[in-house]
Design a protein around this motif. Sequence first.
Motif, short mmCIF file in Angstrom:
data_model
loop_
_atom_site.label_atom_id
_atom_site.label_comp_id
_atom_site.label_asym_id
_atom_site.label_seq_id
_atom_site.Cartn_x
_atom_site.Cartn_y
_atom_site.Cartn_z
N LEU A 4 -37.32 14.25 61.82
CA LEU A 4 -36.61 13.48 60.82
C LEU A 4 -36.93 14.03 59.45
O LEU A 4 -38.03 14.50 59.20
CB LEU A 4 -37.02 12.01 60.87
N SER A 6 -35.95 13.27 55.08
CA SER A 6 -35.33 12.43 54.07
C SER A 6 -34.81 13.33 52.97
O SER A 6 -35.51 14.24 52.52
CB SER A 6 -36.37 11.45 53.51
N ILE A 47 -24.71 10.09 59.41
CA ILE A 47 -26.11 10.05 58.96
C ILE A 47 -26.68 8.69 59.35
O ILE A 47 -26.08 7.64 59.11
CB ILE A 47 -26.21 10.28 57.43
N GLU A 48 -27.86 8.71 59.98
CA GLU A 48 -28.45 7.50 60.55
C GLU A 48 -28.74 6.42 59.51
O GLU A 48 -28.53 5.24 59.75
CB GLU A 48 -29.75 7.86 61.27
N GLN A 49 -29.24 6.82 58.34
CA GLN A 49 -29.64 5.83 57.34
C GLN A 49 -29.32 6.36 55.96
O GLN A 49 -29.64 7.50 55.63
CB GLN A 49 -31.14 5.57 57.46
N ASP A 85 -32.24 11.27 58.54
CA ASP A 85 -31.72 11.59 59.87
C ASP A 85 -32.44 12.85 60.34
O ASP A 85 -33.39 13.31 59.71
CB ASP A 85 -30.21 11.81 59.83
N LEU A 86 -31.94 13.42 61.44
CA LEU A 86 -32.50 14.67 61.93
C LEU A 86 -32.29 15.76 60.88
O LEU A 86 -31.27 15.78 60.18
CB LEU A 86 -31.83 15.08 63.24
N LYS A 89 -28.93 17.66 60.71
CA LYS A 89 -27.80 16.88 60.22
C LYS A 89 -27.84 16.70 58.70
O LYS A 89 -26.82 16.82 58.02
CB LYS A 89 -27.76 15.51 60.89
N VAL A 90 -29.03 16.42 58.18
CA VAL A 90 -29.15 16.19 56.74
C VAL A 90 -28.92 17.48 55.97
O VAL A 90 -28.21 17.50 54.95
CB VAL A 90 -30.53 15.58 56.40
#
Length: 118
Positions: A4, A6, A47-49, A85-86, A89-90
């Motif tokens: 993960l 940020s 995106i997860e968050q 996210d991973l 992806k970010v």
Amino acid sequence: MSKLISLRLYFHHSERAHTHQSNRFWHRLTRPSLARHLLHHAKNAGIEQAVLHRVHAGYLGSDRVHHEHVEVAHHRFPHCLELIDLEIKVRDFWKIHGRGLEGVRAVFLPCETAKIDG
């Protein structure tokens, strides 16, 4: 194992999105805020968050310190949008949507998730 990460994006409250339609007069006048634009694209990218942090006071670069005001936000007031996210992806999101955002400071931070033993 995927990690993960940020991505924190720092920019001024008054920043507007630059879209492919920015050449049209009315679109330039009604462009969405950069925060709204990026949140929308983060959601569409899966995106997860994504969190737009509420800033009470701060400054960006060589600006003076700005404090939150109940009625109006100064145009140079700082915003912070955080995406988690991973890593792949970010970083892909930033590669696609970070173009043309010279006024945005992007900071990647590795994440460590806590698990409760039980």
